[in-house]
Design an enzyme around this catalytic site. Structure first.
Site, PDB file in Angstrom:
ATOM      1  N   ASP A  73      -3.916  -0.030   9.889  1.00 22.90           N
ATOM      2  CA  ASP A  73      -4.969   0.902  10.315  1.00 22.90           C
ATOM      3  C   ASP A  73      -6.243   0.628   9.514  1.00 22.90           C
ATOM      4  O   ASP A  73      -6.293  -0.302   8.697  1.00 22.90           O
ATOM      5  CB  ASP A  73      -4.508   2.351  10.152  1.00 22.90           C
ATOM      6  CG  ASP A  73      -4.192   2.694   8.698  1.00 22.90           C
ATOM      7  OD1 ASP A  73      -4.507   1.863   7.798  1.00 22.90           O
ATOM      8  OD2 ASP A  73      -3.630   3.774   8.443  1.00 22.90           O
ATOM      9  N   ASP A 104      -7.751   2.173   7.032  1.00 20.83           N
ATOM     10  CA  ASP A 104      -7.624   2.207   5.576  1.00 20.83           C
ATOM     11  C   ASP A 104      -6.893   0.973   5.051  1.00 20.83           C
ATOM     12  O   ASP A 104      -7.252   0.408   4.022  1.00 20.83           O
ATOM     13  CB  ASP A 104      -6.859   3.467   5.140  1.00 20.83           C
ATOM     14  CG  ASP A 104      -7.733   4.708   5.248  1.00 20.83           C
ATOM     15  OD1 ASP A 104      -8.968   4.547   5.414  1.00 20.83           O
ATOM     16  OD2 ASP A 104      -7.183   5.828   5.179  1.00 20.83           O
ATOM     17  N   ASP A 117      -1.028  -0.992   5.625  1.00 20.59           N
ATOM     18  CA  ASP A 117      -0.871  -0.363   6.937  1.00 20.59           C
ATOM     19  C   ASP A 117      -1.777  -1.030   7.960  1.00 20.59           C
ATOM     20  O   ASP A 117      -2.844  -1.528   7.622  1.00 20.59           O
ATOM     21  CB  ASP A 117      -1.253   1.126   6.861  1.00 20.59           C
ATOM     22  CG  ASP A 117      -0.220   1.919   6.067  1.00 20.59           C
ATOM     23  OD1 ASP A 117       0.897   1.404   5.884  1.00 20.59           O
ATOM     24  OD2 ASP A 117      -0.559   3.043   5.632  1.00 20.59           O
ATOM     25  N   GLU A 140       0.829  -1.194   0.000  1.00 22.60           N
ATOM     26  CA  GLU A 140       0.000   0.000   0.000  1.00 22.60           C
ATOM     27  C   GLU A 140       0.872   1.257   0.000  1.00 22.60           C
ATOM     28  O   GLU A 140       1.750   1.422   0.846  1.00 22.60           O
ATOM     29  CB  GLU A 140      -0.896  -0.023   1.244  1.00 22.60           C
ATOM     30  CG  GLU A 140      -1.712   1.235   1.444  1.00 22.60           C
ATOM     31  CD  GLU A 140      -2.410   1.251   2.796  1.00 22.60           C
ATOM     32  OE1 GLU A 140      -2.252   0.282   3.567  1.00 22.60           O
ATOM     33  OE2 GLU A 140      -3.107   2.227   3.072  1.00 22.60           O
TER      34      GLU A 140
END
Ligand code: 28G
Length: 636
Positions: free
Chosen positions: A502, A504, A500, A427
Site C-alpha cells: 500500500d 505507506d 505492505d 514493516e
C-alpha cells in the site's frame, strides 16, 4: 667540416644544443612521448594564439586536423614579428621557433598574458616535428618559413599580398619521437578546445577534423564565459536556484573569474584553473574560494537567525551539490605539488577570498529568495552530516544494547556464510512476528521496522538515520556506512525489503532504497538489495487456495474458476498473514518473487523521496497516489 663549424657563433651552438636536448629528452618538455605528449604539441601552439587573444589582438582561433594527422593552427592576431633582430641579424620569428626558452621545463611555464612572452613552446613543437611550416599575415604581406626537426630549411620568404593579419602554424609530429604513433584523438582535442572557449570569454574557437569525408566541425564561443560553463555542467540536473553566482574582477594584474550554482545532487564539482591550466591539486585560488563560501554562508545563516541551537555549517556542508569553476589568470604562477597542478601563489588566497566573498555576500543580499533556499540546503546538509556521524558511532559500538539504550530487534540466522544468508527487513511488529515464526532460521534473518516511526510524513533522511531501527539495520548488515562502507564485511548477500502493498509500504520502501543509495550504494551495485512482492489477494474455494499478486492475476483466476464460489480476501498488510502464509507466499525461495533493485531504481527512488519529503502537501499526495505501484513496477 672544420671550416663550417668555425662559422657558427656562440648563440647558434647554444641554440642547436637546446633543440637537440628537446629531441634527446622529450619527456622533460612535453611530459611523455605517448598520446598525451602528442596532444600536448597542439596545446603548446594553441597557447600562443590564446596569448595573442588575451593580449587583445586575436578573436578567432582555428584548429584543423588535416589528412595524415597534420595539425594546423590559425589565429587572426597581429602576426608573429618578422622584422630583423639587430643583434642576430635574423627575422624575429626564427627565434620563436628555434630558441629554447631558458628553464622551459615541462609545466614550469611562466605565464605570457599581455607580458609579450609569446612563443614559449613553439620551439619545442618545432624540435619534435618531422616538419613545421609557419605563415604570417602582416604588413599587407604573406611570409613563410619551413623547418624540419628544429632546423631551418629555408630563409623567411615573402610572397603575395594580404589584407588581414594573423599567424598560421602547420606541423607533422615526428614518428621518430612519437613511437606509439602520431594519430590524434579528435574527441580529446574537441573537448579541450571547448573548455578553452569557456575559460576565455568571447573567444571564438573552431575545430575541424579533415582526415576523412565526415568533415566534423565545432565552433565554440561563450560570451558568458564561466557562467555558460556552469550552466553546461548543470544541464540535466535539477537546480536549487536559478541564478548563477558570478565574479569577474581584475585586481593587481590578477584576473579572478568564478561561477557557481547548486543542484539537488549530493556531489561536489569544483574545478579550478590557473592560466587555463587545470589545477587538479587545487591551491590557493581554490582555498580562497572555499574559505569565502563557508564564511559568507555561515554568516548569512547566523545573521538571519536560521540556525537552531547547536547547528553549525561546515565547509563540507556548503559544498554539497555545488558546481563551481574557479579560473585565475596571473602573471607569475607558481605550480607546485606532485603533478605541478597546484597553485602556490600565497597572495592569491586572501585576494580570492575577499573578492569572491564580497560578490557572494552581495548576491545573497540581492537575491533573498535564492539566498534562503541555498542556506536552507546547507543547513539540511549539516544535519545530515551530524546524523550520519551519530549513526556511524552508534553502529561501531560492539554491544547490541548501546548507550542510546536500544536493543536490536534482529532475529539473526544461524548461518555465518554471507553468501547463503538473507536479511528480511519487515514493516511492522506483527508482520515481523509472523516472519520470525515462518522463516527458515538457518539462513533467513528478520529485522522488523516499526512502520509508524519511519512513516513520519516529513522525516528527512537524516532523521531516519537517527532512528533506532535504521541503526539496527546498519548494525545488522555490519559493513559500516558512507565512506567507511566495506562490502566485504556485509553479513548478508540478500537484503530483502518486505513492506505492505500500500501507499505507506511504498513510502517505507522508497525511504529504504534512498537510504541504501546514499549510504550503501555498493549494496545496490553488487545486486544485494531485493524487494519482496507479497500477495494482494487470497482466493479460495473448498480446500483450494490461490494467492494473487496483482488485480490482473485475480481477474484471470476468476475467469478460470467461473461457477465456483470464490472467497476472496484482500490483504491490507503483511500483518494479516500468519507465519505459514507469509512463508508460502513471500519467503519460500522456491515460490517467492524477489525483484533485484537496480541502481536506476534507487536513483528514481531518491528523486521520489525528495518529492515525498517536500513541503507542499498536495503534490505529495498526488505523487504517492500516482506512484503507489512503485514497488511492484520495479521489475520493468
Ligand atoms: C598560429 C599558431 C600560433 C602569435 C604573435 C604576435 C606577436 C608575437 C606571437 O610576438 C615576441 C615579444 C615581446 C614583441 C607581438 C606581434 C607584438 C607585436 C606580436 C601564434 C615581440 C612575440 N606584434 N602571435 N608573438 N614579442 N601567434 N599562434 O603563435 O615584444 S605568437
Amino acid at each position: 667540416m672544420e671550416e663550417k663549424k668555425e662559422n657558427y657563433n656562440a648563440t647558434s651552438i647554444q641554440l642547436l644544443e637546446g633543440l637537440e636536448h628537446v629531441r634527446l629528452r622529450p619527456g622533460m618538455y612535453i611530459g611523455s612521448t605517448g598520446p598525451t605528449g602528442l596532444h600536448h604539441l597542439v596545446w603548446e601552439i594553441v597557447d600562443n594564439s590564446i596569448d595573442e587573444a588575451l593580449a587583445g589582438f586575436a578573436s578567432h582561433i582555428e584548429i584543423e586536423v588535416l589528412p595524415d594527422d597534420v595539425i594546423r593552427v590559425t589565429d587572426n592576431g597581429r602576426g608573429m614579428p618578422v622584422d630583423i633582430h639587430p643583434k642576430t641579424n635574423r627575422p624575429a620569428i626564427e627565434a620563436i621557433f628555434t630558441v629554447l626558452n631558458a628553464g622551459g621545463k615541462f609545466n614550469n611555464n611562466v605565464y605570457k598574458t599581455s607580458g609579450g612572452l609569446h612563443g614559449v613552446g613553439a620551439s619545442v613543437v618545432n624540435a619534435l616535428s618531422e616538419w613545421l611550416k609557419v605563415r604570417v599575415f602582416r604588413n599587407g604581406k604573406i611570409y613563410e618559413q619551413e623547418y624540419s626537426r628544429g632546423h631551418i630549411l629555408s630563409d623567411l620568404k615573402e610572397y603575395g599580398t594580404s589584407t588581414s593579419t594573423g599567424s598560421e602554424v602547420t606541423f607533422k609530429a615526428d614518428k621518430e619521437i612519437f613511437k606509439e604513433g602520431t594519430e590524434y584523438n579528435f574527441e580529446i582535442l574537441r573537448n579541450r578546445v571547448q573548455q578553452l572557449a569557456f575559460l576565455n570569454k568571447g573567444l571564438k574557437m573552431t575545430i575541424r577534423d579533415k582526415r576523412n569525408d565526415n568533415n566534423l566541425e565545432f565552433v565554440y564561443q561563450y560570451e558568458g564565459g564561466l557562467v555558460e560553463y556552469v550552466s553546461f555542467l548543470n544541464n540535466n540536473k535539477e537546480l536549487v536556484h536559478p541564478t548563477i553566482v558570478y565574479c569577474d574582477k581584475v585586481i593587481d594584474q590578477i584576473t579572478i573569474e568564478i561561477a557557481m550554482q547548486y543542484n539537488t545532487t549530493y556531489t561536489t564539482s569544483i574545478y579550478s584553473f590557473a592560466n587555463n591550466i587545470k589545477t587538479t591539486e587545487g591551491g590557493t585560488h581554490e582555498d580562497g574560494f572555499k574559505l569565502a563560501l563557508s564564511r559568507v554562508i555561515s554568516n548569512y545563516a547566523k545573521e538571519h537567525d536560521m540556525l537552531k541551537k547547536d547547528e553549525q555549517i561546515t565547509g563540507e556542508d556548503v559544498r554539497e551539490g555545488l558546481t563551481a569553476i574557479i579560473s585565475i589568470k596571473i602573471p607569475n604562477p607558481q605550480f607546485e605539488g606532485q603533478t605541478k597542478t597546484k597553485l602556490g601563489n600565497v597572495e592569491v588566497r586572501s585576494l580570492v577570498s575577499q573578492t569572491f566573498g564580497q560578490i557572494l555576500e552581495d548576491f545573497l543580499a540581492e537575491h533573498p529568495n535564492e539566498a534562503k533556499t541555498i542556506v536552507e540546503k546547507c543547513i539540511l546538509a549539516a544535519n545530515a552530516r551530524v546524523a550520519a556521524r551519530k549513526a556511524k558511532e552508534a553502529t561501531r559500538r560492539k554491544s547490541p544494547l548501546d548507550s542510546l539504550g536500544f536493543a536490536s530487534k534482529l532475529a539473526d540466522c544461524r548461518s555465518k556464510d554471507p553468501s547463503m544468508s538473507e536479511l528480511y527487513i519487515v514493516e511492522g511488529d506483527s508482520a515481523g512476528g509472523s516472519a520470525k515464526d515462518g522463516r527458515e532460521s538457518e539462513f533467513q534473518a528478520i529485522l522488523p521496522l516499526r512502520g509508524k516511526v519511519l512513516n513520519v510524513q516529513k522525516a528527512r533522511l537524516d532523521k531516519a538515520l537517527g532512528n533506532k531501527e535504521i541503526l539496527s539495520l546498519i548494525q545488522a548488515i555490519g559493513a559500516g556506512i558512507g565512506e567507511d562502507f566495506d562490502i566485504s564485511k556485509a553479513r548478508y548477500h540478500k537484503v530483502v525489503i518486505m513492506t505492505d502493498a500500500d501507499v505507506d509500504g511504498d513510502h517505507i520502501c522508497i525511504l529504504l532504497l534512498t537510504f541504501f543509495y546514499r549510504y550503501m550504494p555498493k549494496l545496490i551495485e553488487n545486486g544485494y538489495i531485493y524487494v519482496a512482492k507479497p500477495p494482494l489477494y487470497k482466493a479460495e474455494y473448498g480446500k483450494t487456495v490461490k494467492y494473487c499478486y496483482s488485480d490482473q492475476e485475480l481477474e484471470n483466476y476468476k475467469k478460470e474458476t467461473v461457477g465456483k464460489k470464490l472467497a476472496i480476501q484482500r490483504y491490507k498488510g503483511l500483518g494479516e498473514m500468519d507465519a505459514e502464509q507469509l512463508w508460502e507466499t513471500t519467503m519460500d525461495p522456491s515460490v517467492r518473487t524477489l525483484t533485484q533493485v537496480q541502481l536506476d531504481d534507487a536513483i528514481l527512488a531518491d528523486q521520489m523521496f525528495e518529492t515525498l519529503m517536500g513541503d507542499e502537501v498536495e503534490p505529495r499526495k498526488k505523487f504517492i497516489q500516482e506512484n503507489a505501484q512503485y514497488a511492484s513496477n520495479l521489475d520493468v
